[in-house]
Design an enzyme around this catalytic site. Structure first.
Site, PDB file in Angstrom:
ATOM      1  N   HIS A  98     -23.014  -1.047 -22.080  1.00  0.00           N
ATOM      2  CA  HIS A  98     -21.848  -1.121 -22.967  1.00  0.00           C
ATOM      3  C   HIS A  98     -22.227  -0.287 -24.184  1.00  0.00           C
ATOM      4  O   HIS A  98     -23.101  -0.679 -24.965  1.00  0.00           O
ATOM      5  CB  HIS A  98     -21.572  -2.593 -23.332  1.00  0.00           C
ATOM      6  CG  HIS A  98     -20.378  -2.769 -24.209  1.00  0.00           C
ATOM      7  ND1 HIS A  98     -19.949  -4.001 -24.622  1.00  0.00           N
ATOM      8  CD2 HIS A  98     -19.501  -1.877 -24.742  1.00  0.00           C
ATOM      9  CE1 HIS A  98     -18.862  -3.853 -25.387  1.00  0.00           C
ATOM     10  NE2 HIS A  98     -18.599  -2.577 -25.476  1.00  0.00           N
ATOM     11  N   CYS A 110     -24.095 -10.138 -24.534  1.00  0.00           N
ATOM     12  CA  CYS A 110     -23.153 -11.058 -25.195  1.00  0.00           C
ATOM     13  C   CYS A 110     -23.700 -11.478 -26.558  1.00  0.00           C
ATOM     14  O   CYS A 110     -24.836 -11.942 -26.654  1.00  0.00           O
ATOM     15  CB  CYS A 110     -22.923 -12.290 -24.317  1.00  0.00           C
ATOM     16  SG  CYS A 110     -21.811 -13.463 -25.113  1.00  0.00           S
ATOM     17  N   LEU A 168     -15.612 -13.388 -19.200  1.00  0.00           N
ATOM     18  CA  LEU A 168     -15.536 -14.843 -19.222  1.00  0.00           C
ATOM     19  C   LEU A 168     -14.088 -15.297 -19.330  1.00  0.00           C
ATOM     20  O   LEU A 168     -13.328 -14.761 -20.158  1.00  0.00           O
ATOM     21  CB  LEU A 168     -16.327 -15.330 -20.452  1.00  0.00           C
ATOM     22  CG  LEU A 168     -16.898 -16.727 -20.408  1.00  0.00           C
ATOM     23  CD1 LEU A 168     -17.832 -16.918 -19.230  1.00  0.00           C
ATOM     24  CD2 LEU A 168     -17.632 -17.021 -21.702  1.00  0.00           C
ATOM     25  N   GLN A 201     -23.141 -12.535 -12.410  1.00  0.00           N
ATOM     26  CA  GLN A 201     -23.815 -12.296 -13.689  1.00  0.00           C
ATOM     27  C   GLN A 201     -24.389 -13.593 -14.240  1.00  0.00           C
ATOM     28  O   GLN A 201     -23.679 -14.603 -14.349  1.00  0.00           O
ATOM     29  CB  GLN A 201     -22.884 -11.700 -14.737  1.00  0.00           C
ATOM     30  CG  GLN A 201     -23.722 -11.274 -15.947  1.00  0.00           C
ATOM     31  CD  GLN A 201     -22.925 -10.837 -17.147  1.00  0.00           C
ATOM     32  OE1 GLN A 201     -22.115 -11.596 -17.658  1.00  0.00           O
ATOM     33  NE2 GLN A 201     -23.162  -9.618 -17.603  1.00  0.00           N
ATOM     34  N   GLY A 218     -17.266   0.600 -21.722  1.00  0.00           N
ATOM     35  CA  GLY A 218     -16.761   0.546 -23.089  1.00  0.00           C
ATOM     36  C   GLY A 218     -15.630   1.523 -23.316  1.00  0.00           C
ATOM     37  O   GLY A 218     -15.835   2.740 -23.305  1.00  0.00           O
TER      38      GLY A 218
END
Ligand SMILES: Cc1cc2nc3c(=O)[nH]c(=O)nc-3n(C[C@H](O)[C@H](O)[C@H](O)COP(=O)(O)O)c2cc1C
Length: 338
Positions: free
Chosen positions: A175, A104, A23, A74, A216
């Site tokens: 992730h 998120c 973002l 996304q 990650g």
């Protein structure tokens, strides 16, 4: 309402190398820049919520350059119908894949009952994936964590993933750390919970048909190549922003038979400079366009001077693309050699 452009579907969507949705970072300009570095990478948009898309301005939110393809949209949301409608919009605008955000942890996202907290509702996630899949022809994928709060056993993740797979999802981006839904900021949730790569390896072993993309903390060719021994793909986030040249190195290492990355950062800068000129003519502010390239000379002498020049000059000379060349001259390495 402006006409929806029809970008042809990408012939070559592979998840071997992906650049993460981020973002405020991976907007269309950033993706254009990343595409110059890594011709074979799959690029992800920033998360767009169903509410923002259905009540906003799709033209402003979804438009992108065909040069960015293959690119995935996304979405954030938890209402199957709204997600299906947004997936359809994404497909119409030419996105090659629609990805559901189940990772998120921000408070705002939790209040909307989507993002990472959806890991607690596997049935609803499956309904969302099914509705999206029925709405579009392009692949529908999911990006998730290994768990949330105290739900962090491998068995819980395995059952969650099984439901996603039954709902028609054949690509999972993991992730590899859990999220704490209370008490940690989104930023802390990207560093504090430990990475557990073995969860991704085990998933791949348990679901051989599932395409597993690991995300990650991957910040080198060696690390990416190591993970690819046990997963189908790697997704790079912050390292692509801090040191974009890594994408060029990954392109060459992971796609030895694919199109090569540009040989020099300077070449990339030249191409991007031309893009900036086109964008300036359309009214895009220069201080926005320079953000993704600030790390281009990461690790080289003069890197700080390069960055400072761009950051200080772009707001003062908002339509003067020559500041890119000026900043380059502050790197004490002959132009056209690095
Ligand atoms: C500034 C920023 C914004 C992010 N925004 C999103 C997002 O919109 N959607 C998402 O799924 N993940 C988002 N993430 C998380 C990344 O996609 C990625 O999962 C995370 O940074 C871990 O990968 P890394 O260690 O390679 O950075 C964001 C990360 C950062 C740093």
């Amino acid at each position: 309402m402006p006409a929806v452009p029809t970008h042809a579907p990408s012939a070559s969507l592979t998840h071997r190398l992906c650049v993460a949705p981020m973002l405020d970072w991976t907007d269309r300009h950033c993706r254009y820049f990343h595409r110059l570095l890594a011709p074979s990478a799959c690029l992800y948009s920033e998360m767009i919520t169903t509410g923002a898309l259905l009540h906003g301005q799709p033209a402003r939110q979804l438009a992108f350059s065909p040069a960015e393809k293959p690119v995935a949209l996304q979405l954030g949301g938890s209402d199957p119908e709204a997600l299906a409608a947004c997936a359809r919009l994404g497909e119409q605008w030419g996105y090659d894949e629609i990805n559901l955000n189940v990772g998120c942890p921000s408070d705002r996202v939790q209040q909307g009952r989507f993002g990472a907290c959806l890991m607690k509702e596997p049935g609803l996630v499956a309904d969302c994936l099914r509705a999206m899949n029925e709405a579009v022809h392009v692949p529908v994928t999911i990006k998730t964590r290994i768990g949330v709060d105290d739900m962090e056993s491998y068995e819980y993740l395995r059952d969650f993933v099984q439901q996603c797979q039954h709902a028609g999802c054949s690509t999972l981006i993991l992730h590899a750390r859990k999220a704490w839904l209370n008490g940690l900021s989104p930023k802390q949730n990207r560093t504090v919970p430990p990475l557990k790569y073995d969860y991704a390896y085990r998933l791949k072993a348990d679901f051989p048909q599932l395409e597993v993309v690991l995300n990650g903390g991957i910040d080198s060719v060696a690390a990416a190549s190591g993970h690819l021994q046990q997963t189908d793909g790697v997704m790079i986030g912050r390292a692509a922003w801090n040191n974009p040249w890594l994408l060029a190195e990954l392109q060459n290492a992971l796609f030895p038979d694919g199109p090569p990355a540009p040989a020099l950062r300077d070449e990339v800068l030249e191409y991007y400079g031309r893009y900036c000129q086109e964008q300036l003519a359309r009214g895009t502010p220069l201080n926005w366009l320079i953000r993704p390239i600030l790390g281009l000379y990461h690790g080289l002498p003069g890197n700080r001077l390069w960055k400072n020049h761009l950051v200080s000059q772009a707001p003062r000379r908002p339509d003067d693309v020559t500041i890119l060349d000026e900043a380059r001259q502050l790197i004490p390495i002959a132009p056209g050699t690095v």
